[in-house]
Structures are given as C-alpha cells and as structure tokens.
Design a protein around this motif. Structure first.
Motif, PDB file in Angstrom:
ATOM      1  N   PRO A  32       0.825  -1.214   0.000  1.00  0.00           N
ATOM      2  CA  PRO A  32       0.000   0.000   0.000  1.00  0.00           C
ATOM      3  C   PRO A  32       0.856   1.260   0.000  1.00  0.00           C
ATOM      4  O   PRO A  32       1.940   1.292   0.593  1.00  0.00           O
ATOM      5  CB  PRO A  32      -0.797  -0.121   1.307  1.00  0.00           C
ATOM      6  CG  PRO A  32      -0.785  -1.577   1.633  1.00  0.00           C
ATOM      7  CD  PRO A  32       0.537  -2.086   1.139  1.00  0.00           C
ATOM      8  N   ASN A  83      -7.352   4.306  -1.251  1.00  0.00           N
ATOM      9  CA  ASN A  83      -6.322   3.552  -1.955  1.00  0.00           C
ATOM     10  C   ASN A  83      -5.380   2.808  -1.004  1.00  0.00           C
ATOM     11  O   ASN A  83      -4.851   1.745  -1.346  1.00  0.00           O
ATOM     12  CB  ASN A  83      -5.509   4.504  -2.844  1.00  0.00           C
ATOM     13  CG  ASN A  83      -4.465   3.796  -3.666  1.00  0.00           C
ATOM     14  OD1 ASN A  83      -4.786   2.979  -4.525  1.00  0.00           O
ATOM     15  ND2 ASN A  83      -3.202   4.101  -3.424  1.00  0.00           N
ATOM     16  N   THR A  84      -5.180   3.339   0.173  1.00  0.00           N
ATOM     17  CA  THR A  84      -4.297   2.707   1.160  1.00  0.00           C
ATOM     18  C   THR A  84      -5.052   1.817   2.137  1.00  0.00           C
ATOM     19  O   THR A  84      -4.697   0.660   2.348  1.00  0.00           O
ATOM     20  CB  THR A  84      -3.517   3.775   1.941  1.00  0.00           C
ATOM     21  OG1 THR A  84      -2.743   4.556   1.033  1.00  0.00           O
ATOM     22  CG2 THR A  84      -2.592   3.137   2.973  1.00  0.00           C
ATOM     23  N   PRO A  87      -6.798  -1.993   0.922  1.00  0.00           N
ATOM     24  CA  PRO A  87      -5.992  -3.223   0.870  1.00  0.00           C
ATOM     25  C   PRO A  87      -5.437  -3.641   2.232  1.00  0.00           C
ATOM     26  O   PRO A  87      -5.239  -4.833   2.482  1.00  0.00           O
ATOM     27  CB  PRO A  87      -4.870  -2.869  -0.108  1.00  0.00           C
ATOM     28  CG  PRO A  87      -4.817  -1.388  -0.153  1.00  0.00           C
ATOM     29  CD  PRO A  87      -6.230  -0.937   0.067  1.00  0.00           C
TER      30      PRO A  87
END
Length: 308
Positions: A32, A83-84, A87
């Motif tokens: 990430p 986005n981080t 995951p």
C-alpha cells in the motif's frame, strides 16, 4: 555420437515442459502507498474505480471478522480516499466495500449533494452489502463528511441497528470554520439571503459550515446509538475540519484519538489522514476491539506521507 542421446533427452524434456507448463506464480500484491499522492495516482490511472481489494461481492465474513467494512469518502471519491486503507483491511481478513456517493456537477467528486440525498445513497449501499454478505451489521469507516453523514442515516433512516463499529476520521460533526475562510462566505450569504436560499439546500459541503442549521438534522450524539462503538481520529494539523475538535464526540461509547498523542512527529493534515500509517493502525485496532496504544513512529509529512 555419444553426445546425441543426451541432446535428445534435453529436447524431449523441453517439449514436455512446454506442453505441461508449471503453474504460474501469482504476482505479489503491491505494498500500500501510505501517501495521499498514491490515491491521486490511482484516480489518474483508473478514475472512480474501487480501491484495491474492495467490492468483492463473493466475500463472506468469517467468525474473526463478522462485519463487512463500508468505507465512506468525503469531498472526494472512493479511488482517491481509500487507496491505502482498503488493501490493508483486506489483508487483515475483512470483506471491504466502498462506493462513490453524492455525485453532482463536479464529475467524479462525491458528497456534493445535500446531506439527505447522500445519506439515502449510503443507506442503500449498506443494504446491498448486508444482502450480499449475509451479515447483520456493518462496520463503518468514514472520512470528513463521510464520517458525519452516517449520523443522518442513524437518526432518520433507521441505521443504528445496522452498524457495529463506527470510525470517523476528521469528521466535521459540529461544523467547520475552514481555517477561518468560512466566515467570509457567511458574510456574503448574509448580505444576499436569496443566494443562501438558492445554494445551501443543494450543496452538501455548504451544510457543514460552522453554525449551519443542517447540523441539527445530523444530530451527532452517540447516545442515539448506544450499541454502536464510536472511534474518532483527528489531527492537530487539519486545515479543513477546523477546529480539529469538531471531529470529536462525547459519550461512554466513544474513543477520541488525537493523532499527535500517538506520534508527535506526525504532521498529517486532512487529506493525508486516510493514508497515514498511525491513523490506519488506529482503524485496524478499533475494528478489532483492541486497545489503542502509542505508536512507534517516524515523521509523516502532509500529502506526501512517511519520511524514510
């Protein structure tokens, strides 16, 4: 001639290997990006797509992670904001879901529609997640307006019974002064009431200005949902949800976390917060029901992320 049998054997082995290839080795998932810039890059490459690992509609919660996690952005979208975190939560074993809600005239930017409209869309998405996973409740993680809008869902749309953990990151529960800029807009709208009447009812972000009557509709009181565990995460360097205390709540079912109490070298502001490694550690601990302890930390810069 003595070398020919060996050469033939090698050739046969090569042919066999081509006709029966070994299983492909899966490419490892990229680490990430603990940077807001990583979310911007993801938006550039694949606009408004689900963040890595999110929206696997075949995912079923396991006994260790019984509630699916629903991620709610603020004045942004799912691609940039999560986005981080998405995951990271998937790697922890959670079923993770996200959506871009409340879009309007700003294209892929969500949360621009009135609070009521955004809350209805959020509620419909939660119902879809519950139906798909078979879960009874979800965990919510919201950033900025996405951390406050669910209170409308709780108060007016029967959402309390569908939420287990509620984590809010830099949410303007009590309104925002926008680092003082809001007063300028307030003076303009006060001077032209017709403009206020035309714009504010249709503008979700406008409804979160400090002193807005719309905040009474949200009613950010944890007492209305005593069975929900609330965790708030705020940063001293927030420039959008200001003062930063607006992101805190009061009640026996609330944990308020000031990021700099965990890591004094963390200079994360409003946007970097959802990618900040310390903040993400708090989210993971909150969802797991663990104690939140001071983190081992390194400097984190606004927008950029951790300094190596």
């Amino acid at each position: 001639m003595s070398g020919w049998p060996a050469r033939i054997a090698v050739s046969v082995a090569a042919i066999v290997s081509l006709s029966n290839p070994s299983p492909a080795v899966a490419e490892p998932e990229p680490a990430p990006s603990y940077s807001y810039l990583g979310g911007l890059a993801a938006q550039f490459l694949a606009p408004d797509t689900a963040p890595p690992g999110a929206n696997d509609w075949h995912c079923r919660p396991d006994p260790a992670h019984p509630e699916p996690v629903v991620l709610l952005h603020g004045l942004s979208n799912q691609t940039v904001t999560w986005n981080t975190l998405a995951p990271v939560l998937v790697s922890e074993g959670y079923c993770v879901f996200s959506t871009t809600y409340g879009t309007g005239q700003l294209g892929p930017v969500g949360a621009v529609t009135p609070i009521e409209e955004s809350a209805v869309q959020v509620g419909a998405f939660i119902d879809r997640v519950l139906a798909a996973t078979g879960a009874a409740r979800v965990d919510l993680v919201g950033h900025s307006m996405g951390g406050a809008i669910p209170f409308y869902y709780i108060n007016h749309l029967g959402g309390a019974s569908r939420i287990d953990d509620y984590v809010a990151m830099a949410a303007p529960f009590h309104g925002t002064t926008l680092s003082g800029i809001q007063s300028m807009f307030a003076q303009v709208l006060a001077a032209v009431p017709a403009l206020d009447e035309a714009i504010t009812p249709q503008c979700g972000p406008c409804q979160f200005t400090y002193g807005s009557p719309y905040l009474r509709k949200i009613n950010p009181d944890p007492a209305v949902a005593p069975d929900v565990d609330f965790t708030t995460i705020v940063t001293r360097y927030d420039q959008i949800a200001t003062p930063y205390e607006t992101g805190m709540l009061a009640g026996p079912n609330v944990r308020n976390i000031l990021l700099q109490d965990l890591c004094a070298q963390d200079y994360t502001e409003h946007y970097e917060l959802t990618a900040d490694p310390v903040a993400i550690g708090v989210v993971v601990a909150a969802l797991a029901g663990r104690d939140i302890a001071p983190a081992s930390c390194r400097p984190v810069l606004p927008f950029v992320g951790p300094v190596s």
